[in-house]
Every structure is written in structure tokens, then in C-alpha cells.
Design a protein around this motif. Structure first.
Motif, PDB file in Angstrom:
ATOM      1  N   LEU A   1       0.719  -1.360   0.124  1.00 50.54           N
ATOM      2  CA  LEU A   1       0.017   0.160  -0.043  1.00 50.54           C
ATOM      3  C   LEU A   1       0.649   1.185   0.131  1.00 50.54           C
TER       4      LEU A   1
ATOM      5  N   GLY B   1      -0.494   4.090  -2.204  1.00 50.07           N
ATOM      6  CA  GLY B   1      -1.817   4.712  -2.076  1.00 50.07           C
ATOM      7  C   GLY B   1      -2.784   3.777  -2.300  1.00 50.07           C
ATOM      8  N   PRO B   2      -4.039   4.094  -2.324  1.00 46.46           N
ATOM      9  CA  PRO B   2      -5.131   3.149  -2.484  1.00 46.46           C
ATOM     10  C   PRO B   2      -4.929   1.958  -3.499  1.00 46.46           C
TER      11      PRO B   2
ATOM     12  N   SER C   1     -11.427  -0.950  -1.617  1.00 48.71           N
ATOM     13  CA  SER C   1      -9.954  -0.426  -1.385  1.00 48.71           C
ATOM     14  C   SER C   1      -9.417  -0.164  -0.212  1.00 48.71           C
TER      15      SER C   1
ATOM     16  N   CYS D   1      -6.073   1.709   2.040  1.00 44.06           N
ATOM     17  CA  CYS D   1      -5.114   2.739   1.882  1.00 44.06           C
ATOM     18  C   CYS D   1      -4.671   3.036   3.158  1.00 44.06           C
TER      19      CYS D   1
END
Length: 692
Positions: free
Chosen positions: A629, A632-633, A681, A683
Motif C-alpha cells: 500500500l 496509495g489506495p 480498496s 489505503c
């Protein structure tokens, strides 16, 4: 034929001699002998039957009185039945083997004394726990829903509130007092009135709570709200019996203490939906028996059953008017009322407060510095096949032999160890393992049995027999460690309910404090591998919360060894761990046995050490997920694929997400999907609030 005609003193004496050959302990025989005597001699035989009844260990005068009154001769059980039963027990031609009868009576008297002593111990234990909880409870200025629903704009006087450990809701506590004003138990009512129950088990009969002080009349009521209403309506003293079953005992106690006072028994209208007992008839019987008046609420069935219901339906003045019409039932002679000067109002009971300056600090003592504190309850928990019981014997070996701990520190023993186990046989498993571990066998004591009230031995039950264990430990002296394997056997009730667990562990904690020993409870992990230590321990989280620390054992897949960690420690550090191996050896020439052999120290966060050991990877899943990660997402499906490529399962990946406190999101909304595919998702910047 009347009783007077049928009565023949010689025949009754003969029946009495036969009767005392029969044990009175069997209820069926007890009742049938009542039928036999009453059918032949009527009430003239009552004293014979009651005297014989008193030879039973479980004799109850009130029950005997009620049974005799209920007996209606039916012709099926006659005096012939009595003589037939007596012959089965050695009765011959009217002869009375006085020696045998005296011996039997002495044995029963001894048994009754033992039963009474045990019951008194249980009642005193209830009182001790009740006082402790009452002192910890809090006063309040605002009424709860239970009170506002009944129209009270202030808290009921003399109450406190506490937290129900099962669901975290508030409860109202009422003291249950004896006639000396001593707290002997507690009654608990939910804040919304959804349930009412006593908090603890065995308690004294005739307990009560009271509102107001005596002026002219004492009122005896069944429920709390009724007693408080009667006090408000009269300004006089009102007792709450906490139930219909306690009404007579309480009335008897009040009459005995106040022989000339006017007493009014407050009846309730029958409620066929709750009980088949007619409360008016019962209240009338009590009033007749103890020279009391009786008051009956006047209201329709739709409006309720008691004086509190009458207050809400008709107003407080209507209750006052009804109580003023209290009357003596037919046949009751009012006691001669003597006005006595009233003592000054006693000071309210208060908790004991100590200034900080009055308390001398005491340094915490350790058996093993940082791992096993003295005078505390500790858990040793882990999955199967990690040798928890075997490891506990390695600990016992250090204590009984003035040995060394794995960190090289020297124990200042030797001291005694007590061990109880329901999982392994002492002779063929535990003793060989203890010998293999190097335990000094003169310093270890195995709990073999407990004593029944008749002096015979029976299996030891840690849920009920801790008083016997404490007595035995005091005779041994200088016991440093008590091993309970498994600790769940101390629980009476549901091990998944926090209240049951806390209630059951309280005597264990007290034993550790009083005996100044460490109680090490062996416990098991549930089948799921990931999550906090508290989540993994079988049963309620109260096991972990109530203990002062939890040591854990896990299998180290990377080294094929075992690992002891301390992830939850309230009194010391919670990092690091020690490897150990389970080694097979032979003792006493040809008896195979297993022992734990200590290894090296392993530094690091305890949870991380456990995770790494059980996953078999030197790089933990949390670090791997942070790398995935880092930019980012990332969609959840891609995360699971990439983590699988790194050798981590979905369970490990989800466990790492929880450790990082990440909050998955989907289409602009947040959720908590674990391993479910879709447009979710993750993050590193999306964190759960408050760590939840």
C-alpha cells in the motif's frame, strides 16, 4: 368417629416407637407417615410426627407445618402402612432398640450440624461479596427509567447504581439487611425494570430493605415499589420482603423483635398470569399467625395488583385511605400497643475511606521478575500441543528447588507448589513429568479429593471447594504457586458470560491475595488463529480482564520450537519471549515422560513475535501489507493476490489490516469487508476512528 374416640394413648405410643425406626430423610416416606398418623389419630399425632421429622438432616419447621396442614386422609395410606415400613427397618413386636435410635439420632444431629455450618459459610461469603460490591457502587441524583415509569421523580432512597458486567447497562442496587441492620446480600433491578434478581447465591432468610422509621405502624410489603409507596402514603416504616416467599419469615422476624407494635401485612391482588398462589390468602394466614393487621389494595384487575399500582391508577391519597382501613382477620387478638420513645435517627451507612497518607505503599513481590507476580491470578494460555501443562511443571521445578529462571535470575526458594488438574492422570502422567522437570517432590502437592459433609471423600470441584483448598494450603504453609488446569473449571455458570466468569474468579483472586501465592490458570486458545490475545482465549474476555497478566504459548513454525510470550501484562513489561522445547525422556528406569527445556530469549513486541512464530515467516504480514500500500489506495482483490504471492493467506492479510487499523472504503462509503471481493480498496491513510 371423632379424634377423641379414636385416640388411644397406648396405641399412639406403639405407633411412635415404630415410627422412630424409619429414617425421616426420604420425602415420600416422610409425607406418607404423616398421612398414616393423621388418618388414625388426627391432629393429636402432630407432635409425634414433627418430633420424628426433626431427625432428618434437611428438616425445615416451616415446611413441616405446611405439609401437616395440607394432609387430608384419603384411606390409601393408613396406620398399617406405618407398621409395615417400620418392620422393613427392624421394628419387632413393639420393642424399641433405644441404642440404635440414639445412635441414628446422633448421626443425624452431626450431619445437620455439618450442613448448617456449610450453609452459614456460604451465607457469610454472600454477605462479604455483597458489602464489597455495595461499597464500590455509586450514589445518584437522577432517577432511572424503572423509577420514572412508576412516577417517581427522584431515585428511590437508600439505593446505589452499578454496571451489569454482561451487557454494560446500569442496574439499581438495594441492600438486603438482617434485623441487626447488617448488609447480607444485594438485590439488583435493571435500570429499565426489565429484570429483578438477587446478585449472589445462598443468603440468610428474612432479609429486607426498609423505608422510613417507625412511628405508629410497621408495614410488611412484597416488592420495592410497593414498600416505598406505602411509606410515602403513611410516613411510617415500610419493609420490602423481596418476594412473596419471604413474606412470612420477615413478618415473623419483625414480630419477634417488636412484640407489641402494630404490624400491617400488605397483600396483593391475585395475578393468574404470574402465579397460582393466592397472595391475599397467604397474607391473611401470615397476619393470623403473627397477630397482624392485613391491608388489601382496592383496584380493578386491569389497573394492577399492588399498592404501587393503586397509587398510579388512583393517586397516593387513595392508597393512604385504603391502608387506614387495615383490619385484624377474624380470630386475631391485637397485641397491647406500648408507645416507646424512639431513638435518634442512626447515621446512614457509609463507605470506608482512607487518606492516601494513611496507606503505606508495598512493593509488588515476584516469583519470576516481570513474568509471575506473587498474590495475583495469571493465565497461561495457548493452542493445543504447545505443552502448557508441561511448561507449568518447569516453573514449579524452579520454585521447589531454589532454581534459576530462564533469564539467569535465582529464585529465593524452595517453596511449596499446589497443583490440581482434571485433564491428566496424576500417577501415570503428571508425576513422571514433574520428576522429569526436576521438581522436588517433597514440595509439590496434588489436590486428590475434597470432603463431603459426612466426612467421606469426593472429587474436588474448584468451582465450589476453594475454601477446603485454602484450609489445606494453610496447613502446608509457604505455598508460592497454585496451578489450576484448566482454569475454566472454576466457573459456575456460562464461561462465555462475563458476569459468571467474574463472579467465579473472584474467590480465586481472593485466595491468591490472602495466601500470598500466584495462581496460574491454564487456559486454551480458540480455533481461529488471528486476533488479539483477548479474542483468542476461549470463553469470555473476562478471563483475560480479571487476571493481572496473560502468558501465551505458540508453535514456532520457522524453528519447529515453542515460544512463551507475555502479550498482556498489567504489572510488568509486555515484550519479549523465551523459546522452549518439549523433550522426551525416561524416569524411574522405564517410565517415559515429557519435560520442557528452556531456550534463548527472543526480543520484540509480543504480538509480533507470536504472529511471526505462527506464520512461519521472518517478515510479518503487517510489513508486507505496508509495502503493498506504499503508493496509495489499492483494490482489495489486487491486495489479496499480491499478498498471496508473498506467501500470506487472506486470514493473515486481514489480520495485518486490523493491526494497522485500516478502514476499507467502497464507492465513497466505508465498511469492514474482510476478504470479500468487489470494489473495495485499502489505503494506509484510511484509518478507523478511535482504533475500533
Amino acid at each position: 368417629m371423632t379424634d377423641a374416640v379414636r385416640l388411644n394413648l397406648e396405641e399412639l405410643e406403639k405407633a411412635k416407637n415404630a415410627l422412630f425406626h424409619i429414617p425421616a430423610d426420604d420425602r415420600d416416606d416422610w409425607v406418607n407417615m404423616g398421612y398414616a398418623l393423621k388418618s388414625e389419630y388426627g391432629d393429636a399425632a402432630r407432635s409425634v410426627w414433627e418430633n420424628w421429622s426433626q431427625t432428618a438432616a434437611n428438616y425445615d419447621a416451616k415446611a413441616a407445618s405446611e405439609v401437616w396442614r395440607s394432609i387430608k386422609p384419603n384411606g390409601r395410606v393408613t396406620i398399617a402402612s406405618l407398621f409395615f415400613k417400620a418392620k422393613e427397618h427392624g421394628y419387632i413386636n413393639g420393642a424399641v432398640p433405644a441404642g440404635n435410635i440414639r445412635q441414628r439420632e446422633q448421626q443425624r444431629e452431626q450431619l445437620r450440624a455439618q450442613v448448617a455450618e456449610k450453609e452459614q459459610q456460604d451465607r457469610d461469603d454472600t454477605a462479604r461479596r455483597a458489602k464489597k460490591r455495595w461499597n464500590a457502587a455509586q450514589d445518584r441524583d437522577t432517577p432511572f427509567k424503572y423509577e420514572t415509569d412508576k412516577g417517581f421523580d427522584k431515585p428511590i432512597p437508600g439505593t446505589r447504581w452499578d454496571i451489569n458486567q454482561t451487557d454494560g447497562t446500569k442496574v439499581i442496587l438495594f441492600r438486603k439487611l438482617n434485623m441487626d441492620g447488617e448488609v447480607r446480600s444485594l438485590e439488583r433491578i435493571a435500570h429499565d425494570g426489565s429484570y429483578k434478581k438477587a446478585i449472589y447465591g445462598t443468603s440468610d432468610p428474612g432479609l429486607f430493605t426498609a423505608f422510613g422509621t417507625f412511628k405508629q405502624t410497621r408495614y410488611i410489603c412484597e416488592g420495592v415499589a410497593t414498600a416505598y409507596t406505602v411509606h410515602l402514603a403513611t410516613g411510617d416504616q415500610a419493609f420490602c420482603a423481596f418476594g412473596l416467599g419471604n413474606l412470612e419469615t420477615l413478618t415473623a422476624n419483625v414480630r419477634q423483635k417488636c412484640p407489641t407494635d402494630e404490624i400491617v401485612v400488605c397483600a396483593e391482588q391475585p395475578d393468574p398470569d404470574k402465579s397460582k398462589t393466592n397472595p391475599i390468602a397467604l397474607a391473611r394466614d401470615v397476619a393470623i399467625r403473627y397477630n397482624c393487621k392485613i391491608a388489601i389494595p382496592t383496584l380493578t384487575p386491569e389497573a394492577g395488583t399492588d399498592f404501587d399500582d393503586q397509587r398510579r391508577a388512583q393517586g397516593l391519597q387513595a392508597v393512604t385511605a385504603t391502608l387506614a382501613e387495615a383490619f385484624y382477620p377474624e380470630g386475631v387478638e391485637p397485641p397491647e400497643v406500648v408507645q416507646t420513645p424512639q431513638p435518634d435517627k442512626p447515621a446512614p451507612l457509609a463507605a470506608v475511606l482512607l487518606k492516601g497518607s494513611e496507606i503505606v505503599p508495598v512493593k509488588l513481590e515476584w516469583l519470576w521478575e516481570g513474568w509471575l507476580p506473587r498474590s495475583k491470578l495469571m493465565l497461561l494460555a495457548g493452542p493445543s500441543k504447545t505443552g502448557k501443562s508441561t511448561l507449568s511443571l518447569a516453573i514449579a521445578a524452579t520454585i521447589t528447588t531454589h532454581g534459576q529462571w530462564p533469564d539467569g535470575s535465582q529464585y529465593t526458594g524452595p517453596r511449596h507448589v499446589v497443583l490440581w488438574s482434571s485433564e491428566d492422570d496424576v500417577q501415570d502422567t503428571i508425576v513422571p513429568r514433574a520428576i522429569a522437570a526436576g521438581v522436588d517432590m517433597d514440595y509439590i502437592h496434588f489436590v486428590a479429593a475434597a470432603h463431603a459433609i459426612d466426612g467421606s471423600e469426593r472429587p474436588f470441584d474448584p468451582a465450589t471447594d476453594l475454601p477446603q483448598l485454602r484450609a489445606a494450603m494453610q496447613r502446608v504453609g509457604d505455598v508460592a504457586l497454585v496451578i489450576v488446569d484448566p482454569i475454566i473449571e472454576t466457573v459456575t455458570g456460562d464461561m462465555n458470560k462475563a458476569t459468571d466468569v467474574r463472579k467465579s474468579l473472584a474467590p480465586v483472586v481472593e485466595m491468591a491475595a490472602v495466601q500470598r501465592c500466584c495462581v496460574l490458570g491454564i487456559h486454551h486458545f480458540s480455533k481461529h488463529r488471528y486476533g488479539s490475545t483477548g479474542d483468542r482465549v476461549t470463553g469470555s474476555g473476562a478471563f483475560v480482564a480479571f487476571a493481572r497478566g496473560t502468558l501465551t504459548t505458540v508453535n514456532d513454525k520457522e524453528t519447529n520450537r515453542k515460544l512463551l510470550c507475555r502479550p498482556m501484562a498489567n504489572l510488568g513489561p509486555s515484550d519479549g519471549g523465551y523459546h522452549y522445547d518439549l523433550v522426551q525422556t525416561v524416569v524411574c528406569t522405564d517410565i517415559p515422560a515429557q519435560k520442557a527445556q528452556w531456550g534463548e530469549f527472543r526480543a520484540g513486541d509480543a504480538d509480533d513475535l507470536m504472529d511471526q512464530a505462527e506464520s512461519g515467516e521472518s517478515t510479518d504480514a503487517k510489513s508486507a501489507l505496508q509495502e503493498v500500500l506504499a503508493d496509495g489506495p489499492v483494490p482489495a482483490t489486487e491486495i489479496f493476490e499480491r499478498m498471496e504471492g508473498l506467501g500470506f493467506t487472506k486470514d493473515q492479510t486481514n489480520y495485518a489490516r486490523r493491526k494497522l487499523n485500516l478502514q476499507p472504503k467502497k464507492d465513497g462509503f466505508s465498511g469492514d469487508q474482510e476478504g470479500k471481493t468487489g470494489k473495495w480498496s485499502w489505503c494506509l491513510e484510511w484509518k478507523k476512528e478511535d482504533g475500533k
